[in-house]
Design an enzyme around this catalytic site. Structure first.
Site, short mmCIF file in Angstrom:
data_model
loop_
_atom_site.label_atom_id
_atom_site.label_comp_id
_atom_site.label_asym_id
_atom_site.label_seq_id
_atom_site.Cartn_x
_atom_site.Cartn_y
_atom_site.Cartn_z
N ARG A 23 0.84 -1.02 -0.11
CA ARG A 23 0.18 -0.01 -0.01
C ARG A 23 1.02 1.23 -0.21
O ARG A 23 0.40 2.28 0.48
CB ARG A 23 -1.08 -0.03 1.23
CG ARG A 23 -2.18 -0.85 1.34
CD ARG A 23 -3.54 -0.48 0.23
NE ARG A 23 -4.21 -1.41 0.08
CZ ARG A 23 -5.39 -1.52 0.98
NH1 ARG A 23 -5.50 -0.54 1.71
NH2 ARG A 23 -6.34 -2.48 0.62
N ARG A 27 -3.29 6.66 0.34
CA ARG A 27 -4.17 7.95 0.83
C ARG A 27 -3.14 8.63 1.76
O ARG A 27 -3.25 9.99 2.18
CB ARG A 27 -5.30 7.75 1.79
CG ARG A 27 -6.46 7.41 0.89
CD ARG A 27 -7.74 6.95 1.50
NE ARG A 27 -7.24 5.68 2.12
CZ ARG A 27 -8.38 5.03 2.62
NH1 ARG A 27 -9.54 5.53 2.77
NH2 ARG A 27 -7.85 3.80 3.20
N ARG A 36 -6.64 10.67 -7.30
CA ARG A 36 -7.90 9.97 -6.83
C ARG A 36 -9.39 11.00 -6.88
O ARG A 36 -10.18 10.33 -7.23
CB ARG A 36 -7.58 9.67 -5.18
CG ARG A 36 -8.76 9.14 -4.47
CD ARG A 36 -8.89 7.67 -4.70
NE ARG A 36 -9.79 7.05 -3.72
CZ ARG A 36 -10.99 6.73 -3.90
NH1 ARG A 36 -11.78 7.48 -4.98
NH2 ARG A 36 -11.74 6.48 -2.87
N ASP A 73 -6.82 -3.80 -7.56
CA ASP A 73 -7.43 -4.15 -6.33
C ASP A 73 -7.53 -5.71 -6.43
O ASP A 73 -7.85 -6.37 -7.63
CB ASP A 73 -8.40 -3.55 -5.73
CG ASP A 73 -8.62 -3.78 -4.41
OD1 ASP A 73 -8.43 -3.12 -3.41
OD2 ASP A 73 -9.45 -4.69 -3.99
N TYR A 148 -14.86 -12.13 0.85
CA TYR A 148 -15.29 -11.00 0.56
C TYR A 148 -16.77 -11.11 -0.26
O TYR A 148 -17.65 -10.58 -0.39
CB TYR A 148 -14.70 -9.98 -0.47
CG TYR A 148 -13.73 -9.34 0.35
CD1 TYR A 148 -13.94 -8.26 1.41
CD2 TYR A 148 -12.32 -9.80 0.40
CE1 TYR A 148 -13.10 -7.49 2.04
CE2 TYR A 148 -11.36 -9.13 1.47
CZ TYR A 148 -11.67 -8.00 2.20
OH TYR A 148 -11.03 -7.43 3.06
O1 CP3 Z 1 -0.21 -2.02 -2.36
C1 CP3 Z 1 -0.32 -1.13 -3.26
O2 CP3 Z 1 -0.03 0.05 -3.14
C2 CP3 Z 1 -0.87 -1.54 -4.31
C3 CP3 Z 1 -2.35 -1.44 -4.61
C4 CP3 Z 1 -3.41 -2.41 -3.69
C5 CP3 Z 1 -4.59 -1.90 -3.24
N1 CP3 Z 1 -5.15 -2.86 -2.71
C6 CP3 Z 1 -4.89 -0.53 -3.33
C7 CP3 Z 1 -6.15 0.03 -2.65
C8 CP3 Z 1 -3.24 -3.71 -3.47
C9 CP3 Z 1 -1.93 -4.52 -3.52
C10 CP3 Z 1 -4.54 -3.96 -2.77
C11 CP3 Z 1 -4.81 -5.68 -2.16
C12 CP3 Z 1 -5.79 -5.52 -1.29
N2 CP3 Z 1 -7.06 -4.93 -1.77
C13 CP3 Z 1 -5.86 -6.45 -0.25
C14 CP3 Z 1 -4.86 -7.56 0.02
C15 CP3 Z 1 -3.92 -6.63 0.72
C16 CP3 Z 1 -4.20 -6.33 2.37
O3 CP3 Z 1 -4.25 -5.09 2.46
O4 CP3 Z 1 -4.52 -7.07 3.11
C17 CP3 Z 1 -7.11 -6.46 0.32
C18 CP3 Z 1 -7.84 -7.22 1.53
C19 CP3 Z 1 -8.09 -5.60 -0.63
C20 CP3 Z 1 -9.50 -5.16 -0.52
C21 CP3 Z 1 -9.46 -3.50 -0.17
N3 CP3 Z 1 -9.22 -2.57 -0.97
C22 CP3 Z 1 -10.08 -3.05 1.08
C23 CP3 Z 1 -10.42 -3.90 2.33
C24 CP3 Z 1 -9.98 -1.76 0.77
C25 CP3 Z 1 -10.55 -0.55 1.78
C26 CP3 Z 1 -9.41 -0.30 2.75
C27 CP3 Z 1 -9.16 1.07 2.67
O5 CP3 Z 1 -8.01 1.37 2.87
O6 CP3 Z 1 -9.97 1.98 2.51
C28 CP3 Z 1 -9.58 -1.40 -0.55
C29 CP3 Z 1 -9.22 -0.10 -1.07
C30 CP3 Z 1 -8.16 0.22 -1.59
N4 CP3 Z 1 -7.50 -0.74 -2.23
C31 CP3 Z 1 -7.37 1.41 -1.46
C32 CP3 Z 1 -6.12 1.40 -2.15
C33 CP3 Z 1 -5.07 2.51 -2.18
C34 CP3 Z 1 -8.02 2.83 -0.70
C35 CP3 Z 1 -9.09 3.43 -1.75
C36 CP3 Z 1 -9.08 4.69 -1.72
O7 CP3 Z 1 -8.09 5.52 -2.21
O8 CP3 Z 1 -9.94 5.18 -0.86
#
Ligand code: CP3
Length: 345
Positions: A23, A27, A36, A73, A148
């Site tokens: 990540r 943000r 974004r 994602d 999910y």
């Molecule tokens: O790591 C990175 O920078 C690459 C991009 C990436 C994202 N999601 C972008 C993202 C990766 C590798 C993921 C994987 C992901 N997504 C996982 C596995 C890794 C982990 O964190 O355990 C999971 C469980 C998800 C599902 C997911 N996507 C959730 C639960 C959420 C919401 C949580 C949150 O932080 O809001 C997301 C959204 C998400 N995916 C964001 C990002 C940058 C935040 C979105 C935003 O900009 O609001």
């Protein structure tokens, strides 16, 4: 040109470990928030190759990380399979919970093609990324994505998904098979588009009995990797069975992964002793220490470096960067592990 991430993944040990953070594009970066804002919603953002490529490269420009991770994602695969996925502010992902009856209706044929903007992002990033940096493509582990799809949102216990696995074993096998096939295709396409490394995020590998772990995590992961290898792709694959405890040992030996990412709770030196000889390890700085910063963070970084000694290591977090992390502290960690003067705040 040397590419330290690929060196480690081919089994070399380096005195300065390469570094990237899960990540890292997110943000906590103002430049991320700016891009974004221009997207309709998070999914639209993931399917906009120019925007997604731009934010993928931001952590390289700002921190000089050794790897870029594709901005996408793990929940795009359910979209490819015909499910509705939304991201709601303050809630996270929301899906319509799938029933056993609906599994045969998943649109497996062409699933990976329906999310093809992702491959365009990969090729745009690879074209702009320096050869000394690795581009990591990824998918979710089938079990994590299934949780999910079954629960409809993030859940602390995954009880509904685990009950589904116990009570509807055949439906569960069918769902995992659909996820294995579509995820393997998804990674194969990312590889063809230019990803150097592939990673499987099994974020919800915790709390599974050994029997469930093998059925829901280990065997499906092995099946994905077998498919990728059968397609003639020999690129390194990192597995991340977060929170798997001792189940991670079988996972490391039996899935065909090249390297293993360790969650925060893993003692790296003890863990290494259980792994196949010279298997690279990635991890595992506590994300909370990164949020706290200062002396706490400095000590935590030293501890990871000490624990990881004696074999190939990629420095990373035990889980993702959170929005409240300070940019100065990420910079300080990078400087610290490269032997510079870190400015922890
Ligand atoms: O790591 C990175 O920078 C690459 C991009 C990436 C994202 N999601 C972008 C993202 C990766 C590798 C993921 C994987 C992901 N997504 C996982 C596995 C890794 C982990 O964190 O355990 C999971 C469980 C998800 C599902 C997911 N996507 C959730 C639960 C959420 C919401 C949580 C949150 O932080 O809001 C997301 C959204 C998400 N995916 C964001 C990002 C940058 C935040 C979105 C935003 O900009 O609001």
């Amino acid at each position: 040109m040397a590419n330290p991430i690929l060196q480690i993944l081919s089994g070399e040990t380096l005195s300065t470990p390469p570094i990237w953070f899960m990540r890292q594009a997110g943000r906590h970066l103002p430049e991320y928030l700016k891009v974004r804002e221009t997207a309709k919603d998070f999914i639209d953002f993931c399917f906009s190759p120019d925007k997604a490529a731009e934010v993928t490269l931001q952590p390289i420009d700002r921190y000089d990380m050794d790897a870029a991770i594709l901005f996408a994602d793990i929940l795009l695969i359910p979209i490819g399979l015909g499910r509705d996925v939304r991201f709601e502010k303050g809630v996270g992902p929301v899906l319509d919970p799938i029933t056993p009856m609906e599994i045969s209706k998943l649109t497996l044929q062409g699933a990976a093609d329906r999310i093809s903007p992702v491959y365009e992002t990969v090729s745009k990033v690879r074209a702009r990324l320096d050869q000394s940096k690795a581009l990591i493509g990824f998918c979710g582990g089938p079990w994590t994505v299934a949780t999910y799809m079954i629960e409809g949102k993030g859940s602390p216990t995954k009880e509904t998904a685990k009950r589904f696995a116990y009570e509807n074993p055949e439906a569960m096998a069918d769902l995992l098979e659909a996820l294995v096939k579509s995820s393997a295709d998804y990674l194969i396409e990312q590889s063809k588009a230019g990803a150097d490394v592939l990673k499987i995020f099994e974020s919800w590998a915790e709390g599974l009995s050994p029997d469930l772990f093998d059925r829901l995590v280990l065997n499906p992961t092995r099946d994905i990797i077998d498919r990728i290898r059968a397609a003639g792709i020999n690129k390194p694959i990192i597995g991340f069975p977060r929170g798997a405890g001792l189940n991670a040992i079988r996972y490391a030996h039996d899935t065909g992964i090249t390297a293993i990412a360790a969650g925060t709770q893993m003692p790296l030196s003890d863990f290494r002793a259980t792994l196949p000889d010279q298997m690279p390890v990635q991890g595992n700085l506590d994300p909370l220490a990164l949020r706290i910063g200062g002396k706490v963070l400095r000590r935590a970084v030293d501890e990871v470096l000490r624990e990881a000694q004696g074999g190939p290591h990629i420095f990373n977090l035990g889980h993702g960067v959170t929005p409240d992390v300070k940019i100065e502290n990420v910079k300080a960690v990078v400087a610290h592990i490269r032997g510079g003067e870190p400015n922890y705040v």
